[in-house]
Design a protein around this motif. Sequence first.
Motif, mmCIF file in Angstrom:
data_model
loop_
_atom_site.group_PDB
_atom_site.id
_atom_site.type_symbol
_atom_site.label_atom_id
_atom_site.label_comp_id
_atom_site.label_asym_id
_atom_site.label_seq_id
_atom_site.Cartn_x
_atom_site.Cartn_y
_atom_site.Cartn_z
ATOM 1 N N VAL A 4 0.948 -1.090 0.054
ATOM 2 C CA VAL A 4 0.056 -0.114 0.043
ATOM 3 C C VAL A 4 0.848 1.314 0.182
ATOM 4 O O VAL A 4 1.808 1.399 0.698
ATOM 5 N N LEU A 5 0.341 2.242 -0.855
ATOM 6 C CA LEU A 5 1.037 3.645 -0.963
ATOM 7 C C LEU A 5 -0.163 4.571 -0.111
ATOM 8 O O LEU A 5 -1.216 4.504 -0.567
ATOM 9 N N ILE A 6 0.440 5.295 0.873
ATOM 10 C CA ILE A 6 -0.442 6.125 1.652
ATOM 11 C C ILE A 6 -0.260 7.554 1.253
ATOM 12 O O ILE A 6 0.992 8.072 1.302
ATOM 13 N N THR A 7 -1.317 8.299 0.698
ATOM 14 C CA THR A 7 -1.038 9.614 0.360
ATOM 15 C C THR A 7 -1.818 10.701 1.287
ATOM 16 O O THR A 7 -3.138 10.533 1.103
ATOM 17 N N ASP A 8 -1.265 11.637 2.015
ATOM 18 C CA ASP A 8 -1.985 12.571 2.503
ATOM 19 C C ASP A 8 -0.802 13.517 2.949
ATOM 20 O O ASP A 8 0.287 13.324 3.400
ATOM 21 N N ALA A 10 -1.136 15.482 5.547
ATOM 22 C CA ALA A 10 -0.972 15.648 7.240
ATOM 23 C C ALA A 10 -0.175 14.294 7.696
ATOM 24 O O ALA A 10 -0.655 13.040 7.269
ATOM 25 N N ALA A 11 1.061 14.497 8.274
ATOM 26 C CA ALA A 11 1.780 13.413 8.699
ATOM 27 C C ALA A 11 0.992 12.588 9.734
ATOM 28 O O ALA A 11 1.144 11.304 9.597
ATOM 29 N N PHE A 12 0.002 13.119 10.540
ATOM 30 C CA PHE A 12 -0.547 12.338 11.667
ATOM 31 C C PHE A 12 -1.681 11.444 10.864
ATOM 32 O O PHE A 12 -2.100 10.355 11.277
ATOM 33 N N MET A 13 -2.338 12.033 9.826
ATOM 34 C CA MET A 13 -3.019 11.104 9.145
ATOM 35 C C MET A 13 -2.620 9.780 8.477
ATOM 36 O O MET A 13 -3.078 8.845 8.518
ATOM 37 N N ARG A 14 -1.466 10.244 7.843
ATOM 38 C CA ARG A 14 -0.541 9.187 6.966
ATOM 39 C C ARG A 14 -0.236 8.074 8.458
ATOM 40 O O ARG A 14 -0.425 6.828 7.924
ATOM 41 N N MET A 15 0.077 8.437 9.502
ATOM 42 C CA MET A 15 0.513 7.727 10.569
ATOM 43 C C MET A 15 -0.631 6.923 10.827
ATOM 44 O O MET A 15 -0.621 5.651 11.324
ATOM 45 N N GLU A 27 0.950 -4.462 4.046
ATOM 46 C CA GLU A 27 2.466 -3.566 4.093
ATOM 47 C C GLU A 27 2.509 -2.219 3.323
ATOM 48 O O GLU A 27 2.047 -2.153 2.242
ATOM 49 N N VAL A 28 2.819 -1.237 4.296
ATOM 50 C CA VAL A 28 2.958 -0.165 3.676
ATOM 51 C C VAL A 28 4.065 0.311 3.055
ATOM 52 O O VAL A 28 5.292 0.112 3.720
ATOM 53 N N VAL A 29 4.285 0.428 2.007
ATOM 54 C CA VAL A 29 5.556 0.393 1.092
ATOM 55 C C VAL A 29 5.929 1.751 0.917
ATOM 56 O O VAL A 29 7.172 2.125 0.314
ATOM 57 N N GLY A 30 5.138 2.740 1.095
ATOM 58 C CA GLY A 30 5.529 4.221 0.877
ATOM 59 C C GLY A 30 4.654 5.097 1.180
ATOM 60 O O GLY A 30 3.269 4.779 1.698
ATOM 61 N N GLU A 31 4.807 6.285 1.407
ATOM 62 C CA GLU A 31 4.039 7.431 2.148
ATOM 63 C C GLU A 31 4.239 8.435 1.025
ATOM 64 O O GLU A 31 5.621 8.916 0.698
ATOM 65 N N ALA A 32 3.225 9.330 0.520
ATOM 66 C CA ALA A 32 3.348 10.467 -0.300
ATOM 67 C C ALA A 32 2.696 11.853 0.497
ATOM 68 O O ALA A 32 1.588 11.519 0.852
ATOM 69 N N MET A 52 -5.674 7.905 -1.098
ATOM 70 C CA MET A 52 -5.393 9.173 -1.610
ATOM 71 C C MET A 52 -6.232 10.386 -1.046
ATOM 72 O O MET A 52 -7.562 10.311 -1.044
ATOM 73 N N ASP A 53 -5.608 11.438 -0.517
ATOM 74 C CA ASP A 53 -6.316 12.579 0.108
ATOM 75 C C ASP A 53 -6.679 13.145 -1.130
ATOM 76 O O ASP A 53 -6.352 13.406 -2.140
#
Length: 119
Positions: A4-8, A10-15, A27-32, A52-53
């Motif tokens: 999974v790639l998480i896009t947001d 706001a760092a706390f939202m990604r967390m 598995e979270v493979v990346g953050e954008a 995707m935010d």
Amino acid sequence: MARVLITDDAAFMRMQLKDNITKLGHEVVGEAENGLDAVEKYQELKPDLVTMDITMPEMNGVDAVKEIKKLDANVKIIMCSAMGQQGMVVDAIQAGAKDFIVKPFTAERIKESVEKVLN
């Protein structure tokens, strides 16, 4: 197990999303942190699922969905929106997103959406 790639922006939202998705066994493979970043990381990481935010600097979520769809017509994207962004959610679904979750998220809703989109 999905990658999974998480896009947001706001760092706390990604967390929060990372925590929930990891607990589901994925598995979270990346953050954008914006749409442009998401498009680049999608090409690099080729994840199975993208969250995707909608409202972000550089490139918003709807435009990012359109760009990623050009790279991969079968991409699985879940939009994450705040209350009152229904119009943009409709645009995102028309652009190719598979589902959406509304902030503030509940663990149950994240689970439901991830399972629906992956199956």
